[in-house]
Scaffold this active site. Structure first.
Site, mmCIF file in Angstrom:
data_model
loop_
_atom_site.group_PDB
_atom_site.id
_atom_site.type_symbol
_atom_site.label_atom_id
_atom_site.label_comp_id
_atom_site.label_asym_id
_atom_site.label_seq_id
_atom_site.Cartn_x
_atom_site.Cartn_y
_atom_site.Cartn_z
ATOM 1 N N MET A 239 36.266 -14.167 -1.054
ATOM 2 C CA MET A 239 35.948 -13.269 0.055
ATOM 3 C C MET A 239 34.484 -12.830 0.009
ATOM 4 O O MET A 239 33.795 -12.836 1.022
ATOM 5 C CB MET A 239 36.865 -12.040 -0.004
ATOM 6 C CG MET A 239 36.783 -11.169 1.231
ATOM 7 S SD MET A 239 37.819 -9.714 1.099
ATOM 8 C CE MET A 239 39.455 -10.437 1.164
ATOM 9 N N ARG B 194 35.845 -22.909 33.769
ATOM 10 C CA ARG B 194 36.032 -21.765 32.871
ATOM 11 C C ARG B 194 36.098 -20.545 33.778
ATOM 12 O O ARG B 194 37.173 -20.139 34.185
ATOM 13 C CB ARG B 194 34.849 -21.719 31.891
ATOM 14 C CG ARG B 194 34.985 -20.729 30.793
ATOM 15 C CD ARG B 194 33.894 -20.905 29.732
ATOM 16 N NE ARG B 194 32.563 -20.505 30.216
ATOM 17 C CZ ARG B 194 31.467 -20.507 29.452
ATOM 18 N NH1 ARG B 194 31.534 -20.875 28.179
ATOM 19 N NH2 ARG B 194 30.311 -20.130 29.932
ATOM 20 N N TYR C 264 39.645 -19.221 -7.803
ATOM 21 C CA TYR C 264 41.064 -19.138 -7.440
ATOM 22 C C TYR C 264 41.706 -20.515 -7.355
ATOM 23 O O TYR C 264 41.080 -21.465 -6.872
ATOM 24 C CB TYR C 264 41.210 -18.488 -6.061
ATOM 25 C CG TYR C 264 40.990 -17.002 -6.038
ATOM 26 C CD1 TYR C 264 41.850 -16.139 -6.730
ATOM 27 C CD2 TYR C 264 39.945 -16.466 -5.297
ATOM 28 C CE1 TYR C 264 41.649 -14.761 -6.684
ATOM 29 C CE2 TYR C 264 39.735 -15.094 -5.238
ATOM 30 C CZ TYR C 264 40.595 -14.246 -5.932
ATOM 31 O OH TYR C 264 40.403 -12.908 -5.879
ATOM 32 N N LYS D 184 23.790 -12.439 24.297
ATOM 33 C CA LYS D 184 25.216 -12.201 24.042
ATOM 34 C C LYS D 184 25.524 -12.409 22.562
ATOM 35 O O LYS D 184 24.716 -13.024 21.848
ATOM 36 C CB LYS D 184 26.048 -13.140 24.908
ATOM 37 C CG LYS D 184 25.790 -14.607 24.619
ATOM 38 C CD LYS D 184 26.389 -15.495 25.706
ATOM 39 C CE LYS D 184 26.122 -16.957 25.368
ATOM 40 N NZ LYS D 184 26.430 -17.852 26.472
HETATM 41 C C1 LIG Z 1 25.552 -18.901 26.663
HETATM 42 C C2 LIG Z 1 25.178 -19.255 28.004
HETATM 43 C C3 LIG Z 1 23.939 -19.855 28.291
HETATM 44 C C4 LIG Z 1 22.975 -20.298 27.235
HETATM 45 O O1 LIG Z 1 23.316 -21.564 26.718
HETATM 46 P P1 LIG Z 1 22.463 -22.234 25.561
HETATM 47 O O2 LIG Z 1 23.044 -23.579 25.391
HETATM 48 O O3 LIG Z 1 22.618 -21.378 24.368
HETATM 49 O O4 LIG Z 1 21.080 -22.253 26.049
HETATM 50 C C5 LIG Z 1 23.591 -20.048 29.605
HETATM 51 N N1 LIG Z 1 24.439 -19.691 30.604
HETATM 52 C C6 LIG Z 1 25.637 -19.144 30.376
HETATM 53 C C7 LIG Z 1 26.511 -18.793 31.513
HETATM 54 C C8 LIG Z 1 26.061 -18.918 29.076
HETATM 55 O O5 LIG Z 1 27.253 -18.379 28.844
#
Ligand SMILES: *Cc1c(COP(=O)(O)O)cnc(C)c1O
Length: 817
Positions: free
Chosen positions: A761, A584, A712, A486
């Site tokens: 930036m 969540r 700046y 992801k």
């Molecule tokens: C991101 C995620 C993981 C991985 O977690 P890490 O701490 O990066 O290993 C596992 N399960 C779900 C549902 C996640 O969203």
């Protein structure tokens, strides 16, 4: 070039405890340890190495590609489906291969140099090759092939055509060096140095040193830093060097200018010196080691000095870059010999992001073989490696163009190619660019790659593989691996990383949104992909691209069910998310009964897995809560299973739970941050390899007076007369503004320097008053020596946020060593 070979029968005689030879006269020339790296199937022997239970399953696919001869351990393996094959059983395949290579080595009486040590092995080997080539025909390890498998493969290259061997040997734990020593049997040994690499495999530095020195137990001479000299070596011809102590080559002075370093030493009571075209400390040490080696071989100082001035950069890594017209370019424009071509072609073969593969290759320089044999061999290699289009550049290759298949083009030199080749032909394909240095293929690379500005995120693909293997080894037998890609693979780049993970056979990938999954499918990723946050608007894309949604509430469950019913789709793979405490996404424990009866009543969904997520697996403070999550999950997953009457995968563990909570592994683990070299569990950090390095360069250097201000808002005030450097990274690249005014640090010339003034930036200013550096020099924002943990700490955040915030305008460059 003669190449050694056995018949299957001879091979069996050498190593077998039992054999079944259906084609005993089959010639075997190539040692194969990876079913994905076949060059010449018929004449290969496939050694089924560790994890052999799993590896045996590849026999049928390898057999179908034409490999006839197998070395295996599983006595129960059913050989009946392979009527032409040769099976050679041994107790331990790796040991058998090593024994075989020890026998091979024993046939040659020319000298062999072995190099070990923590750092510098490959550079020293390649430089010795450059320095000694005028005097010897040298066989050497390809790239950094120095492991338990790499060494036998290297030594297998020895033939009568050479008169010197140079091999490197690397170890990561006690007990490994003995085997390598028996294979290499070096006459001459070189120890580079002992540093912290692989400390975890040893009780102490001393133990590591002793293990490394086993390599030299039978060698006649030894070259090392005098600090490692030892009474055990008194029978050997030892040549020492040192910056500080008495030594055969005692360095007395090191002076660097902009482009050169002059190193002066005392040798045989005389002052001698060499000049090398490098200025960094590491190169200086490597050059001293080579110098000592050449002196100990009796080469004259004058000759050494001449050759040292011409030392060339050693670039062992292949770089994968974004190319023009949706293509990818593998840049290996520094050398062209046969063994490195073979390795580069395997890497090309692994890239499945594009449908087509092209090789652009210069004339090959290889001693000991006629050019017609050489190009004949090349032509058959290309056929075997699945190259779709071949472009040959150079007079020799052109002369042999009739050897190559129809889909090939030839140019007499690099300029001819640049002038006459229409680059519109490079489109949606992976191109391997490989040439000898004098062909200056970097000119071609410039034309075919997208412009990369000087701030880049380098991704080490070997490190990702290392980390994957590390966690795979921690899984109980049979537990599957899902890799989280992801958020652009945690900032590392989705297509390339997913392709690598697919190649290394992870079972599942997971992305956050459907469009990320679609992009992976378009990049030819075919393994199952779970989508964590599916949206109603994405259902069509999910189904079209065979992406598997996480269903976490009745709203999304009912909507997807209805969609599938309308489309008349049955048994679509989905994943059920349970909330065991994260609060969540996910079904609550009190909804499970209702969920069970809903699932029972429908036939459009096929539950592939049921899972939940731990909230604090890395933190002992919440130990009891984690235990509670594990037991809640166990219980409600069982409840769903009893309703469904068919099995599904259960999974709970993220990275830190894999090692900290083995009871949470269930049927699959979801590996995220650890893959990218980051861990919150202290003990694991050591074992991981650094994956990402964020690099930029200095645009300008200014001398400022005390009291002058920088940037700046005038917030950066010089407290002393000094110098500042402006570097090409700013908050738009993902370098947070919160790191301004001395809060953040970067590494310049191996020294930490603070930011000064506000981050802009696109730019940041650094206070470099204390160090020596030049415009154009590289600056490390984070990486191996300035860890992303430290950057995160300065920001009061976690490394996850730092790496995923690197903006897309920062180009990713992938490398593979
Ligand atoms: C991101 C995620 C993981 C991985 O977690 P890490 O701490 O990066 O290993 C596992 N399960 C779900 C549902 C996640 O969203």
């Amino acid at each position: 070039m003669s190449q050694f070979s056995f018949t299957a029968e001879e091979l069996a005689k050498n190593i077998a405890t039992k054999s079944l030879l259906n084609s005993p006269n089959q010639i075997v020339k190539h040692l194969l340890t990876d079913s994905r790296k076949i060059t010449d199937a018929k004449e290969s022997v496939f050694f089924i190495l560790k994890g052999s239970k799993d590896a045996h399953q590849y026999i049928s696919s390898v057999y179908s590609k034409g490999v006839f001869t197998f070395v295996l351990t599983n006595l129960d393996f059913d050989t009946s489906p392979f009527p032409n094959a040769n099976f050679i059983w041994v107790n331990d395949s790796l040991k058998a291969m090593q024994q075989l290579m020890a026998k091979h080595r024993a046939q040659f009486s020319y000298p062999v140099i072995a190099i070990t040590g923590s750092n510098g092995k490959t550079i020293v080997k390649e430089w010795l090759y450059q320095l000694l080539s005028p005097d010897f025909d040298i066989v050497r390890s390809p790239k950094s092939y120095n492991s338990q498998i790499g060494v036998p493969l290297s030594v297998w290259q020895m033939t009568d055509d050479y008169n010197l061997g140079i091999f490197e040997a690397g170890i990561s734990k006690v007990g490994e060096m003995g085997a390598l020593a028996n294979i290499i049997k070096p006459n001459i040994g070189i120890l580079t140095n002992i540093a912290s690499a692989h400390d975890e495999g040893f009780e102490s530095r001393q133990q590591k040193l002793e293990e490394k020195l086993l390599l030299f137990k039978d060698s006649e001479s030894l070259i090392l830093n005098s600090q490692y000299n030892h009474t055990d070596f008194k029978d050997k011809n030892v040549f020492t060097w040192s910056l500080t102590q008495i030594a055969d080559l005692k360095i007395s002075d090191i002076k660097s200018s902009l482009s050169h370093t002059v190193i002066t030493a005392n040798y045989l009571q005389q002052s001698v010196s060499i000049k090398i075209p490098f200025t960094n400390q590491v190169s200086v040490e490597n050059a001293i080691i080579c110098w000592a080696t050449l002196l100990s071989l009796g080469i004259e100082q004058d000759i050494i000095a001449k050759r040292m001035e011409k030392l060339l950069v050693v670039k062992m890594r292949l770089e994968l870059k974004t190319g023009i017209h949706q293509s990818s370019i593998i840049d290996d424009s520094y050398n062209s010999d046969f063994s490195s071509l073979d390795i580069a072609l395997d890497f090309l073969n692994q890239q499945n992001q594009h449908p087509k593969k092209t090789l652009i290759l210069s004339d090959i320089y290889q001693s000991g073989i006629s050019t017609s044999q050489l190009y004949q061999k090349l032509a058959s290699l290309l056929l075997n490696k699945g190259v779709h289009q071949f472009i040959g550049i150079g007079g020799q290759i052109m002369k042999h163009q009739n050897l190559f298949s129809t889909n090939s083009l030839f140019f007499k030199d690099t300029d001819d190619f640049l002038k006459n080749f229409n680059t519109a032909n490079i489109k949606n394909q992976t191109v391997l660019l490989k040439g000898s240095r004098d062909f200056e293929f970097e000119k071609i690379s410039k034309v075919l790659t997208q412009k990369v500005h000087d701030t880049v995120l380098e991704i080490n693909l070997n490190a990702i593989v290392n980390n994957l293997k590390h966690y795979k080894a921690k899984l109980k037998p049979g537990v599957k691996m899902m890799a989280m890609v992801k958020a652009f693979a945690y900032g590392s780049g989705s297509d390339e990383v997913a392709n690598l993970l697919q190649h290394h056979r992870v079972d599942y990938l997971a992305v956050a949104y459907a469009d990320e999954g679609v992009a992976l499918r378009q990049a030819e990723i075919t393994i199952p992909i779970m989508v964590l946050s599916p949206e109603v608007s994405s259902f069509e894309a999910l189904v079209k691209y065979n992406l598997e949604p996480e269903l976490y509430s009745f709203r999304i469950l009912e909507a997807f069910t209805e969609y599938l019913e309308n489309q008349n789709i049955k048994e679509y793979p989905v994943h059920i998310k349970l909330d065991t405490g994260m609060h969540r996404l996910g079904f609550n424990p009190n909804e499970i009964e209702k969920l069970g009866s809903f699932l029972k009543k429908q036939s459009v969904l096929k539950i592939k897995s049921v899972f939940s997520h731990l909230v604090a697996s890395d933190n002992d403070v919440h130990k009891e809560f984690t235990e509670l999550q594990i037991s809640t999950f166990t219980q409600i997953a069982a409840q769903i299973e009893s309703n469904l009457k068919y099995p599904f995968i259960k999974h709970l563990a993220n990275t830190s739970a894999i090692t900290k909570w083995p009871t949470a592994q269930f049927d699959m683990a979801r590996l995220g941050i650890g893959l990218y070299g980051i861990e919150s569990v202290e003990e694991e950090k050591q074992a991981l390899a650094n994956v990402a390095t964020l690099k930029t360069t200095i645009s300008q250097i200014k001398d400022l007076k005390k009291g002058e201000t920088v940037g700046y808002g005038r917030s950066g005030v010089m407290t002393h007369d000094g110098r500042i450097a402006t570097v090409k990274i700013g908050y738009a690249d993902g370098y947070p503004r919160a790191l301004g005014n001395g809060k953040g640090f970067m590494l310049v010339n191996n020294t930490l320097v603070p930011t000064i003034g506000n981050i802009c930036m696109d730019m940041t200013m650094l206070d470099i008053s204390e160090i020596d550096t030049n415009e154009g020099d590289d600056v490390i924002v984070f990486g191996e020596d300035l860890s992303v943990y430290d950057v995160a700490k300065q920001l009061n955040t976690i490394p996850y946020e730092v790496i995923t915030n690197i903006s897309q305008r920062v180009k990713r460059i992938y490398f593979y060593e």
